[in-house]
Design a protein around this motif. Structure first.
Motif, mmCIF file in Angstrom:
data_model
loop_
_atom_site.group_PDB
_atom_site.id
_atom_site.type_symbol
_atom_site.label_atom_id
_atom_site.label_comp_id
_atom_site.label_asym_id
_atom_site.label_seq_id
_atom_site.Cartn_x
_atom_site.Cartn_y
_atom_site.Cartn_z
ATOM 1 N N ALA A 32 0.832 -1.214 0.000
ATOM 2 C CA ALA A 32 0.000 0.000 0.000
ATOM 3 C C ALA A 32 0.863 1.259 0.000
ATOM 4 C CB ALA A 32 -0.951 -0.008 1.188
ATOM 5 N N ASP A 325 0.694 -1.124 7.141
ATOM 6 C CA ASP A 325 0.403 -1.088 5.711
ATOM 7 C C ASP A 325 -0.921 -1.783 5.398
ATOM 8 O OD1 ASP A 325 1.863 -0.481 2.978
ATOM 9 O OD2 ASP A 325 0.971 -2.464 2.752
ATOM 10 N N SER A 330 -3.869 0.775 3.771
ATOM 11 C CA SER A 330 -4.676 0.215 2.681
ATOM 12 C C SER A 330 -6.158 0.574 2.792
ATOM 13 C CB SER A 330 -4.494 -1.301 2.607
ATOM 14 O OG SER A 330 -5.246 -1.846 1.548
ATOM 15 N N GLU A 334 -8.416 3.262 0.314
ATOM 16 C CA GLU A 334 -9.657 2.812 -0.332
ATOM 17 C C GLU A 334 -10.814 3.742 0.020
ATOM 18 O OE1 GLU A 334 -12.566 -1.160 -0.490
ATOM 19 O OE2 GLU A 334 -10.630 -1.229 0.554
#
Length: 406
Positions: A32, A325, A330, A334
């Motif tokens: 990420a 991460d 992550s 998103e």
């Protein structure tokens, strides 16, 4: 515009022999963060001016855009703010660690992560038996915090100035791990009071029931208090006054809670957030995602990489970064992509070396990505890639102007 700051505390490091000459960031699997590097901009920033302590207190003020030469008065006042303690103009706060010292060696600056209840009981004994009936100044007061992190307050008055001042020199216990402490006791104005309290606590703790129970359970004991990081009341504008953006803080560490309070940021508490390697990474990530619905800026601070460094555990440091991460960066990215325009910044506050187990002065790598930030042809997030970008913030407090600029 939505903004997120993720702070993997102390994750910057030097090349490690155990990882074949890679830093912890280079050795970790960070898809990420690497994705942010590929579409964003890397840089180096100096949050620890050489004339000030290389600690989180200075580094995080810098990171949030506050020149420490203007706003830093000491670490303890920031932690007092975390507890809602207001310091008057003549008051002082002193950081009070419960530590384990054996044969004048700092064996553990956390007293084996002593519980808050145990720490509170020990400090109550100090208040009653050491300060309650003695020739110590009656304006001194021990204030429990969380685990080994506590405070000593001095409530001053215009006609009775504090014995401490900016010339009182102290040493952070986390920088003394496995080292002799004889030359690191407080020095300068007021140091006699601080040293007497530290020595007096050793006598009182020697046979205290809390330590007897811990020893019987095979746990490390609190041999004494370590007093450091003192300072008077800070006076700083809120983050919204400085940058026109309202933020919120997610952290398990009182120092960051205190900076947030002074910056005017509400705190979002997360169940299972410990300030240690076993913290609730996923819970922090989920809390940040939810907070984006309400706040312009969300900051997620994770202490785990720093704690691993202080223990000299490169493997735990790598694992902590991978957890950050996966469970924090992550899901936040998103979520941000659903909000429209956004920017995200990932950066430690300062380096902490596994080799020395200490905070260090020097540059840290950062990555910014999102709206209006051009890619700079780097493919990974680490110290080497950040240096190769050629971009530097020699005064770390200049970074925030760039990050939140419209």
């Amino acid at each position: 515009m939505k903004y997120v700051i993720v702070i993997p505390d102390g994750c910057a490091d030097e090349p490690l022999e155990a990882t074949g000459g890679k830093t912890a960031l280079q050795a970790a699997n960070l898809p990420a963060m690497d994705a942010l590097a590929q579409r964003g901009s890397l840089a180096l920033a100096n949050n620890t001016p050489s004339h000030l302590p290389a600690g989180s207190e200075v580094a995080n003020l810098c990171l949030f855009g506050y020149d420490p030469d203007k706003y830093f008065t000491g670490r303890a006042p920031l932690e007092a703010a975390a507890q809602g303690i207001e310091l008057a103009p003549h008051d002082f706060a002193v950081r009070c660690n419960l530590v384990t010292i054996v044969d004048q060696i700092m064996v553990d600056f956390t007293a084996d992560h002593i519980s808050t209840d145990e720490a509170t009981e020990l400090l109550a004994a100090l208040q009653k038996e050491l300060l309650g009936d003695s020739d110590f100044d009656s304006r001194l007061e021990f204030v429990p915090g969380v685990s080994y992190r506590n405070l000593l307050l001095y409530r001053g008055a215009p006609d009775a100035p504090a014995p401490f001042n900016s010339e009182t020199r102290t040493s952070a216990p986390h920088d003394l791990t496995d080292l002799p402490v004889g030359d690191d006791f407080p020095r300068g104005p007021g140091s006699d009071t601080l040293v007497r309290l530290m020595n007096g606590s050793a006598d009182l703790f020697a046979n205290h029931p809390v330590n007897q129970k811990r020893e019987a359970a095979g746990k490390g004991i609190a041999t004494n208090v370590w007093l450091w990081g003192l300072g008077g009341a800070p006076n700083m504008p809120t983050f919204q006054e400085r940058f026109g953006v309202q933020g919120a803080m997610i952290t398990a560490v009182d120092l960051l809670r205190g900076i947030a309070a002074l910056a005017g940021w509400p705190r979002i508490e997360v169940d299972g957030a410990t300030g240690y390697l076993d913290t609730n990474y996923a819970g922090k990530g989920q809390a940040a995602v939810k907070a984006l619905d309400e706040y312009d800026l969300v900051c997620v601070h994770v202490e785990a990489p720093d704690e691993a460094s202080h223990e000299g555990r490169h493997d735990a440091k790598i694992q902590a970064m991978q957890q950050i991460d996966t469970h924090i960066v992550s899901p936040i990215v998103e979520a941000l992509e659903k909000h429209g325009e956004y920017r995200i910044l990932v950066t430690p506050d300062h380096p902490t070396f596994c080799r020395t187990k200490k905070h260090a002065h020097g540059m840290v790598p950062l990555v910014m990505a999102g709206s209006g930030i051009d890619a700079d042809n780097q493919s990974t997030y680490d110290e080497v890639a950040a240096a190769a970008s050629g971009r530097r913030f020699d005064k770390g407090w200049d970074l925030m102007d760039t990050f939140v600029s419209q």
